[in-house]
Design a protein around this motif. Structure first.
Motif, PDB file in Angstrom:
ATOM      1  N   LYS A 227       9.339  12.035   6.995  1.00  0.00           N
ATOM      2  CA  LYS A 227       9.551  10.940   6.062  1.00  0.00           C
ATOM      3  C   LYS A 227       8.767  11.145   4.760  1.00  0.00           C
ATOM      4  CE  LYS A 227      11.564   7.774   6.341  1.00  0.00           C
ATOM      5  NZ  LYS A 227      11.193   6.434   6.816  1.00  0.00           N
ATOM      6  N   VAL A 228       9.440  10.888   3.646  1.00  0.00           N
ATOM      7  CA  VAL A 228       8.822  10.922   2.316  1.00  0.00           C
ATOM      8  C   VAL A 228       8.253   9.538   2.022  1.00  0.00           C
ATOM      9  CG1 VAL A 228       9.236  11.247  -0.150  1.00  0.00           C
ATOM     10  CG2 VAL A 228      10.379  12.727   1.526  1.00  0.00           C
ATOM     11  N   VAL A 229       6.981   9.493   1.660  1.00  0.00           N
ATOM     12  CA  VAL A 229       6.293   8.206   1.446  1.00  0.00           C
ATOM     13  C   VAL A 229       5.633   8.191   0.084  1.00  0.00           C
ATOM     14  CG1 VAL A 229       4.509   6.642   2.317  1.00  0.00           C
ATOM     15  CG2 VAL A 229       5.859   7.989   3.933  1.00  0.00           C
ATOM     16  N   VAL A 230       5.747   7.035  -0.598  1.00  0.00           N
ATOM     17  CA  VAL A 230       5.079   6.797  -1.874  1.00  0.00           C
ATOM     18  C   VAL A 230       3.881   5.888  -1.604  1.00  0.00           C
ATOM     19  CG1 VAL A 230       5.268   5.783  -4.167  1.00  0.00           C
ATOM     20  CG2 VAL A 230       7.210   7.027  -3.182  1.00  0.00           C
ATOM     21  N   GLU A 231       2.695   6.315  -2.036  1.00  0.00           N
ATOM     22  CA  GLU A 231       1.485   5.502  -1.902  1.00  0.00           C
ATOM     23  C   GLU A 231       1.272   4.708  -3.185  1.00  0.00           C
ATOM     24  OE1 GLU A 231      -1.686   7.677   0.586  1.00  0.00           O
ATOM     25  OE2 GLU A 231      -0.436   9.281  -0.234  1.00  0.00           O
ATOM     26  N   ILE A 232       1.031   3.411  -3.050  1.00  0.00           N
ATOM     27  CA  ILE A 232       1.016   2.504  -4.204  1.00  0.00           C
ATOM     28  C   ILE A 232      -0.399   2.005  -4.476  1.00  0.00           C
ATOM     29  CG2 ILE A 232       1.900   0.280  -5.044  1.00  0.00           C
ATOM     30  CD1 ILE A 232       4.438   0.920  -3.347  1.00  0.00           C
TER      31      ILE A 232
ATOM     32  N   ALA B 120       0.816  -1.210   0.000  1.00  0.00           N
ATOM     33  CA  ALA B 120       0.000   0.000   0.000  1.00  0.00           C
ATOM     34  C   ALA B 120       0.851   1.262   0.000  1.00  0.00           C
ATOM     35  CB  ALA B 120      -0.932   0.013   1.210  1.00  0.00           C
ATOM     36  N   ALA B 121       2.032   1.190   0.599  1.00  0.00           N
ATOM     37  CA  ALA B 121       2.898   2.378   0.690  1.00  0.00           C
ATOM     38  C   ALA B 121       4.329   1.942   0.976  1.00  0.00           C
ATOM     39  CB  ALA B 121       2.400   3.323   1.780  1.00  0.00           C
TER      40      ALA B 121
END
Length: 328
Positions: free
Chosen positions: A323-328, A35-36
Motif C-alpha cells: 500500500k502507498v501511504v501519504v503521511e500528513i 496523520a496519514a
C-alpha cells in the motif's frame, strides 16, 4: 487548515496546496486530526475519470478515503470514540464527503473505529478500504475453518489482506501471483503461491484439490478472470469478487451451482446505508491485528503531504508492491 485539492480531473490533473477553514464538528460525527492517508485504486480512478465516475466529488475536491489520526472533537450522540483516541477508517473522498488529504477531516462516527495499538499511523491508514473489502467478501462467502480457499491477486491490496484473514479463520490458503517478488510475498504471508503465468487453472485445481475445486475463491482481479474463478471453484462453492463490471457467460457457474458475492464496500458511504457495519468490521480487524493475525504490507517508498502527486503516480505505475501511504 492545509488541504491538497484537485481543481480539475483528468490525466494532467494535479493536487495543489490550499488553506481553508477547518470543518466544524456536528452531531453523529467526529473531527479528526489526520496523520496519514493511503492511496487506493478507486482514488486514482476518481482523479482520472472525474464526472465519468458517478461517485466522484464535485470540484474543487479533497480526495483520500482511508485515514488514520487522532480525534480532535466529538459531536453530540457519539459514544464509540472520544477526544484523544487514535482512530482509523474509510470515510470520505467521494460524493459529498470530504476526503483525508487535509490536516482535518469530518467523519461519520459510524465509519470510524479505534486503530490497532500495534500499528503506526502509516500502517493503520493502509488498512480500512482493503480490510473491510476482504473481510466482507470472506464473511459473505461463509468462510469456515478447514476449507480450501483460493485468493486471486494475493499480493495486491485486497488480496494480501484476504489471504491473511483466511489463514486467521483456519482455512488452507492458496493465492495466485505473477512475478518472483509477488510469489515470495504470498508465501511469506502464509499462503501457497501459484504462478498464474505458468500454471493453468486445471493443473492447480488437480494438484491442490485432487480435481474437486476450492470451497471459496476470492477474486480481487476480476473482469474476465472471473471465468478462472468459476473453473477453480468446487461444486456449490462460493466466489467473492471485487471487480464485477464485465459481461460474462454464467453457464459454468450455473452447472456448478456456484454462489457469487459481489463486494462493493463503498455502499455505506455512498448511500448512508448500514454505516455501523463498517465500524463493527474495523473493530474486528483491530482485534485480529492486535492478535497477530494481520499485518498490512506497505510500499517501500514514503511520501509526505506535499508529495501526494508522486504517491498517486507510484500506485498507477504498477511498479510498487504494498500500500502507498501519504503521511500528513
Amino acid at each position: 487548515m492545509k488541504a491538497m485539492i484537485l481543481n480539475t480531473y483528468g490525466e494532467n490533473s494535479v493536487f495543489e496546496s490550499y488553506e481553508q477553514a477547518k470543518p466544524d464538528v456536528r452531531a453523529g460525527h467526529v473531527l479528526i486530526k489526520v496523520a496519514a492517508s493511503s492511496v487506493n485504486t478507486v482514488d486514482t480512478m476518481i482523479k482520472l475519470m472525474g464526472s465519468d465516475l458517478p461517485l466522484s466529488p464535485a470540484l474543487p475536491a479533497i480526495l483520500g478515503m482511508d485515514f488514520a489520526g487522532v480525534v480532535d472533537a466529538v459531536g453530540e450522540g457519539v459514544e464509540n470514540v472520544q477526544v484523544g483516541d487514535e482512530v482509523y477508517g474509510c470515510a470520505g473522498g467521494l460524493a459529498d464527503l470530504q476526503g483525508a488529504l487535509a490536516e482535518y477531516m469530518l467523519a461519520d462516527a459510524n465509519l470510524v473505529a479505534l486503530k490497532p495499538k500495534n500499528l503506526s499511523m502509516r500502517e493503520a491508514a493502509a488498512l480500512p478500504l482493503v480490510g473491510i473489502t476482504a473481510y466482507e467478501g470472506l464473511m459473505r462467502a461463509q468462510i469456515q475453518a478447514g476449507q480450501k480457499v483460493l485468493v486471486h491477486g494475493g499480493s495486491g491490496g485486497v488480496g494480501h489482506v484476504a489471504l491473511q484473514l483466511a489463514n486467521y479463520f483456519g482455512a488452507e490458503v492458496y493465492a495466485t501471483g505473477g512475478g518472483d517478488n509477488q510469489l515470495a510475498l504470498i508465501e511469506k504471508l502464509g499462503a501457497k503461491a501459484i504462478n498464474y503465468q505458468t500454471e493453468s487453472v486445471a493443473d492447480y485445481v488437480e494438484q491442490y484439490t485432487q480435481g474437486a475445486g476450492f470451497d471459496l475463491v476470492y477474486d480481487s482481479v476480476g473482469g474476465v478472470n472471473m471465468l478462472n474463478s468459476f473453473e477453480a471453484a468446487a461444486l456449490n462453492g462460493h466466489v467473492a469478487s471485487t471487480v464485477s463490471m464485465v459481461e460474462l457467460d454464467l453457464t459454468l457457474a450455473h452447472f456448478k451451482g456456484l454462489s457469487l458475492h459481489v463486494v462493493f464496500m463503498l455502499i455505506p458511504m455512498l448511500h448512508n446505508y448500514k454505516r455501523q457495519d463498517h465500524a463493527d468490521t474495523l473493530t474486528s480487524l483491530t482485534k485480529i491485528v492486535e492478535a497477530g493475525g494481520l499485518t498490512p504490507v506497505l510500499d517501500e517508498n514514503r511520501y509526505g503531504f506535499d508529495q501526494v502527486n508522486e504517491a498517486y503516480a507510484r500506485l498507477t505505475s504498477g511498479k510498487g508492491m504494498g500500500k502507498v501511504v501519504v503521511e500528513i
